[in-house]
Design a protein around this motif. Structure first.
Motif, PDB file in Angstrom:
ATOM      1  N   GLU A  49      11.333   5.118  -6.429  1.00 22.58           N
ATOM      2  CA  GLU A  49      10.977   5.841  -5.237  1.00 22.58           C
ATOM      3  C   GLU A  49       9.678   4.846  -4.623  1.00 22.58           C
ATOM      4  O   GLU A  49       9.801   4.716  -3.259  1.00 22.58           O
ATOM      5  N   ALA A  50       8.932   4.057  -5.303  1.00 15.94           N
ATOM      6  CA  ALA A  50       8.089   2.961  -4.789  1.00 15.94           C
ATOM      7  C   ALA A  50       8.930   1.761  -4.103  1.00 15.94           C
ATOM      8  O   ALA A  50       8.815   1.435  -2.908  1.00 15.94           O
TER       9      ALA A  50
ATOM     10  N   ALA B  23       2.685  12.493 -13.872  1.00 14.36           N
ATOM     11  CA  ALA B  23       3.836  13.467 -13.850  1.00 14.36           C
ATOM     12  C   ALA B  23       4.893  13.050 -14.758  1.00 14.36           C
ATOM     13  O   ALA B  23       4.898  11.841 -15.083  1.00 14.36           O
TER      14      ALA B  23
ATOM     15  N   GLN C 124       0.802  -1.106   0.004  1.00 14.39           N
ATOM     16  CA  GLN C 124      -0.048  -0.085  -0.017  1.00 14.39           C
ATOM     17  C   GLN C 124       0.938   1.076   0.038  1.00 14.39           C
ATOM     18  O   GLN C 124       0.630   2.197  -0.935  1.00 14.39           O
TER      19      GLN C 124
ATOM     20  N   THR D 104      10.365   3.167  -0.761  1.00 14.96           N
ATOM     21  CA  THR D 104       9.236   3.078   0.102  1.00 14.96           C
ATOM     22  C   THR D 104       8.911   1.811   0.978  1.00 14.96           C
ATOM     23  O   THR D 104       8.695   1.599   1.986  1.00 14.96           O
TER      24      THR D 104
ATOM     25  N   ALA E 296       9.354   6.709 -10.553  1.00 13.39           N
ATOM     26  CA  ALA E 296       8.261   6.487  -9.593  1.00 13.39           C
ATOM     27  C   ALA E 296       8.582   4.706  -9.154  1.00 13.39           C
ATOM     28  O   ALA E 296       8.313   4.572  -7.817  1.00 13.39           O
TER      29      ALA E 296
ATOM     30  N   ARG F 282       0.690   6.081  -7.042  1.00  8.92           N
ATOM     31  CA  ARG F 282      -0.386   7.024  -7.417  1.00  8.92           C
ATOM     32  C   ARG F 282      -0.124   8.804  -7.348  1.00  8.92           C
ATOM     33  O   ARG F 282      -0.513   9.402  -8.049  1.00  8.92           O
ATOM     34  N   ALA F 283       0.724   9.153  -6.308  1.00  7.79           N
ATOM     35  CA  ALA F 283       1.039  10.355  -6.304  1.00  7.79           C
ATOM     36  C   ALA F 283       1.843  10.575  -7.562  1.00  7.79           C
ATOM     37  O   ALA F 283       1.749  12.130  -7.789  1.00  7.79           O
ATOM     38  N   MET F 284       2.519   9.931  -8.033  1.00 11.22           N
ATOM     39  CA  MET F 284       3.575  10.480  -9.329  1.00 11.22           C
ATOM     40  C   MET F 284       2.958  10.092 -10.551  1.00 11.22           C
ATOM     41  O   MET F 284       3.347  10.467 -11.713  1.00 11.22           O
ATOM     42  N   TYR F 285       1.572   9.718 -10.580  1.00  8.82           N
ATOM     43  CA  TYR F 285       0.813   9.535 -11.727  1.00  8.82           C
ATOM     44  C   TYR F 285       0.499  10.664 -12.479  1.00  8.82           C
ATOM     45  O   TYR F 285      -0.058  11.689 -12.047  1.00  8.82           O
TER      46      TYR F 285
ATOM     47  N   ALA G 265       0.870   3.782  -2.773  1.00  2.00           N
ATOM     48  CA  ALA G 265       0.398   5.317  -2.785  1.00  2.00           C
ATOM     49  C   ALA G 265       1.568   6.337  -3.430  1.00  2.00           C
ATOM     50  O   ALA G 265       1.208   7.482  -3.962  1.00  2.00           O
ATOM     51  N   VAL G 266       2.674   5.744  -3.505  1.00  5.89           N
ATOM     52  CA  VAL G 266       4.041   6.708  -4.104  1.00  5.89           C
ATOM     53  C   VAL G 266       3.639   6.683  -5.727  1.00  5.89           C
ATOM     54  O   VAL G 266       3.624   8.001  -6.105  1.00  5.89           O
TER      55      VAL G 266
END
Length: 64
Positions: free
Chosen positions: A45-46, A26, A14, A49, A42, A21-24, A18-19
């Motif tokens: 970073e995911a 961009a 999850q 995380t 992305a 989704r936040a970068m979608y 979230a990472v």
């Protein structure tokens, strides 16, 4: 209290999702991994995380 491995897996997935989704949507830097294979910012970073969650809840993973 220690959470189960299954709960930790869901929590880590999850957090990684979230990472993403936040970068979608961009503009993302592509990192070439090998011929015909790449990762995006992305993805990296995911992954970081997810590893942070796993290390935080299973601190002995840093010892291996």
């Amino acid at each position: 209290m220690l959470i189960t491995d299954g709960e930790l897996t869901v929590k880590a997935a999850q957090a990684g999702a979230a990472v993403v989704r936040a970068m979608y949507g961009a503009p993302l830097t592509r990192i070439q991994k090998s011929a015909g294979d790449f990762a995006t910012a992305a993805d990296i970073e995911a992954e970081n995380t997810i590893l942070d969650v796993l290390r935080r809840d299973r601190f002995w993973l840093d010892l291996q």
